[in-house]
Scaffold this active site. Structure first.
Site, PDB file in Angstrom:
ATOM      1  CG  HIS A  99      -0.216   0.114   2.546  1.00 10.98           C
ATOM      2  ND1 HIS A  99       0.439  -0.955   3.112  1.00 10.98           N
ATOM      3  CD2 HIS A  99      -0.042   1.150   3.401  1.00 10.98           C
ATOM      4  CE1 HIS A  99       0.973  -0.590   4.265  1.00 10.98           C
ATOM      5  NE2 HIS A  99       0.716   0.695   4.466  1.00 10.98           N
ATOM      6  CG  ASP A 101       1.652   5.066   4.837  1.00 12.56           C
ATOM      7  OD1 ASP A 101       1.191   3.916   4.986  1.00 12.56           O
ATOM      8  OD2 ASP A 101       2.801   5.387   5.183  1.00 12.56           O
ATOM      9  CG  HIS A 238       4.946   1.113   2.655  1.00  8.13           C
ATOM     10  ND1 HIS A 238       4.217   2.206   2.253  1.00  8.13           N
ATOM     11  CD2 HIS A 238       4.515   0.827   3.913  1.00  8.13           C
ATOM     12  CE1 HIS A 238       3.389   2.574   3.207  1.00  8.13           C
ATOM     13  NE2 HIS A 238       3.528   1.746   4.239  1.00  8.13           N
ATOM     14  NE  ARG A 253       2.461   6.178   8.838  1.00 14.23           N
ATOM     15  CZ  ARG A 253       1.432   5.430   8.409  1.00 14.23           C
ATOM     16  NH1 ARG A 253       1.620   4.156   8.108  1.00 14.23           N
ATOM     17  NH2 ARG A 253       0.237   5.962   8.300  1.00 14.23           N
TER      18      ARG A 253
END
Ligand code: SIN
Length: 262
Positions: A99, A101, A238, A253
């Site tokens: 995917h 983000d 990723h 993150r």
């Protein structure tokens, strides 16, 4: 000091030593890091160990750090997500999907900045796939057909009619800084093409999902202590490996969002 930049693969990804984001002055540093991300799409900065405020501040170099509408933040820092797996957890944060983000919002994420805190002794690597290359490897007629399509991106388990869970994006999206087109679909969030049902969309989506993560488009990042890993969600997908059962893995993150019209 000039950084040392080591490629991870011919198509994307570099490991960088010799930059200190925690204590470096921003003059020149910001331009250097932003240029590395634009050029290489995935940038692994060794041994940063950033305090949370600085992590968020660097996130602002790439847009507006997101306060995630559905996932909890760490205490005192609403823009920082905890990416955590206990030794006996089966599932990883985000699941086992390729995917980009936050494609279920518009404007979507620009750059994600993930820093390691606790790592397994081996495993837990993060894989990336270059979506410019994925698009460019298709035949001209197929590329033209895709350029006419838009896709619906929905947060998993939610309905596209709810607020803050869905967005429409072009299937081929020019990068906002470079103009280079990228394939902009992913199996975590895309449910259908605009104007088609999910069943009608599924065969072509499955074909694109398989095509876009071919090994030749990928690189693999092996985490080290205090690494800050930046990736451009407009250029790459990723995938977090789930291969370290019995060990903890904890990272944090910041996800910067493209800035739309103010
Ligand atoms: C994420 O999807 O942001 C997590 C990536 C990872 O755990 O390596």
């Amino acid at each position: 000091m000039q950084p040392t930049v080591t490629p991870l693969s011919p198509g994307l990804g570099v490991v960088v030593t010799g930059l200190d984001l925690a204590s470096g002055s921003d003059d020149g540093l910001r331009a250097t890091v932003c240029e590395l991300v634009t050029r290489h799409h995935v940038v692994a900065l060794e041994a940063q160990h950033l305090p949370p405020d600085r992590h968020v501040e660097i996130g602002r170099w790439f847009g507006d750090p997101l306060v995630h509408p559905h996932l909890p933040a760490i205490d005192g820092h609403p823009e920082i997500l905890r990416v955590h797996k206990e030794p006996d957890d089966e599932a990883t944060f985000g699941g086992e999907y390729w995917h980009a983000d936050i494609t279920f919002l518009s404007p979507p994420a620009s750059v994600s900045l993930l820093q390691s805190l606790v790592l397994p002794p081996v495993g837990g690597d993060t894989l990336f796939a270059n979506q410019h290359k994925a698009f460019e490897q298709l035949s001209p007629a197929f590329r033209s057909m895709l350029e006419g399509l838009n896709a619906v991106h929905v947060y998993p388990g939610r309905s596209e009619d709810e607020a803050n869970v869905s967005a429409v994006h072009p299937v081929v999206r020019p990068h906002p800084e470079t103009g280079r087109p990228a394939l902009y679909v992913n199996p975590a969030f895309v449910t259908r093409f605009v104007g088609m049902t999910e069943a009608e969309s599924r065969p072509l989506l499955e074909q694109l999902f398989a095509h876009q993560v071919q090994p030749e488009f990928t690189c693999r990042v092996r985490w080290t202590a205090g690494m800050l890993l930046l990736w451009d969600n407009r250029s790459v997908l990723h995938y977090a490996m789930n291969d370290y059962f019995g060990h903890q893995r904890t990272l944090q993150r910041v996800t910067s969002m493209e800035v739309g019209p103010r």
